[in-house]
Design a protein around this motif. Structure first.
Motif, PDB file in Angstrom:
ATOM      1  N   LYS A 108       0.833  -1.208   0.000  1.00  0.00           N
ATOM      2  CA  LYS A 108       0.000   0.000   0.000  1.00  0.00           C
ATOM      3  C   LYS A 108       0.866   1.256   0.000  1.00  0.00           C
ATOM      4  O   LYS A 108       0.557   2.254  -0.658  1.00  0.00           O
ATOM      5  N   GLU A 111       2.456   1.704  -3.358  1.00  0.00           N
ATOM      6  CA  GLU A 111       1.438   2.165  -4.300  1.00  0.00           C
ATOM      7  C   GLU A 111       1.160   3.666  -4.115  1.00  0.00           C
ATOM      8  O   GLU A 111       1.052   4.415  -5.093  1.00  0.00           O
ATOM      9  N   ASP A 114       4.067   5.707  -5.444  1.00  0.00           N
ATOM     10  CA  ASP A 114       4.027   5.801  -6.907  1.00  0.00           C
ATOM     11  C   ASP A 114       3.008   6.853  -7.361  1.00  0.00           C
ATOM     12  O   ASP A 114       3.254   7.603  -8.305  1.00  0.00           O
TER      13      ASP A 114
END
Lengths: 122, 122, 122, 122
Positions: A108, A111, A114
């Motif tokens: 998580k 992510e 990113d």
């Protein structure tokens, strides 16, 4: 309204069965912007209106610089929505994954990082 | 422009668990970039070299566009350092605060969100 | 400090005589930032100092968020230098090419637009 | 998300000289994007569609990160429109002012630089 999921502060490395069951039942539990949904919808409708206003400006051949000023305003409004959503995501979704522990938490956070990189570079 | 470093600048790898455990006893346990310190120092030295290179370009009255190209490269390098540090901060410092629970967690997330906003807007 | 190099400003095909004479007296006519050279050098030295300061912060393992704040400040300072240089470039180099006319003007504007795109996206 | 337009969105080509001459007699001669008006309108309609798509995603409580990805795409599309308009503005409006000479030229360049700064910082 976001359901307050009764997630215990378990620092254990793996999700226990109870936590998994809780997550399965609260379908949108991790989508933390729900309580502000109307606010986000209002802001996005305004942004949609700005996109329409820009079309009118181009159709009417308004002065380029005035159009650019509107584009900058619209970009800022979009950025502001993105930063708000990101904050909610960290507060709810990512924090919950961290409390659950294990690989999910790392995934998580990766992510989210990113997504932050895409925002910074766009 | 930048100093010729023998090894390429790579994206910072995440700390492994053992490193985390080691750090846990240390004074700056929550400053998660420690294991990559040398990498960050190398990248920042290179950025410092770019700043010096830009001074030479201006002093020599190089072509403006070439200078701007170097400024863009330097800005991207800085952004990349910032995104790396932010990822480490979320992975270690923020995650740790979340696991500890309470108001500290919320404060840490708010603080990180504010830093992200500054990055997106700068 | 590097002295002004006597690089000849050879401008485009269609300069009229008056313009040629003017350009001949202004040795570095197309590199428009010259009059502010000391100012730009001062700002770039300060940016170099910021890069060194960041290395000290990392070496001393300062708090991540404080480092990120410095990175944002440094990025803003760099952007400000870039915008200043770009303005000078448009005012002098591009405007001169436009006055000279012909393909050079279009090429200069295309080149400037590309540099602007790199700045916006970096 | 975006409407399915049959033709791809391409970067705006520069006006050729004939088009410029035609435009010279028209009311909005200095608003150089006219020949590409349909292209800009198409791109802005697509952006409007993205804004509507985002509302649906929020209303349906889609995953935050997916929404952020769409916001980044929309921001990039907007930036691309802005850079295209700016290029046209420099090519036509600013270049024309420079050819006319006098204070207008300087004012136009200052105005364009300010718009660039807003884009870079937004």
């Amino acid at each position: 309204m976001a359901k307050s999921t009764p997630s215990p502060i378990v620092t254990a490395p793996a999700l226990d069965d109870a936590a998994l069951d809780d997550a399965a039942g609260a379908e949108h539990a991790s989508h933390g912007y729900i309580s502000n949904k109307d606010d986000y919808l209002k802001r996005l409708r305004r942004i949609e209106g700005q996109a329409r206003g820009l079309q009118n400006m181009v159709a009417d051949e308004k002065y380029c610089i005035d159009i650019l000023t509107q584009v900058s305003a619209m970009t800022s409004a979009l950025e502001s929505v993105a930063l708000g959503l990101l904050n909610e995501h960290l507060t709810h979704c990512v924090a919950e994954a961290v409390r659950s522990g294990g690989d999910t938490a790392d995934a998580k956070i990766k992510e989210a990082s990113d997504a932050i990189a895409r925002l910074v570079r766009s």
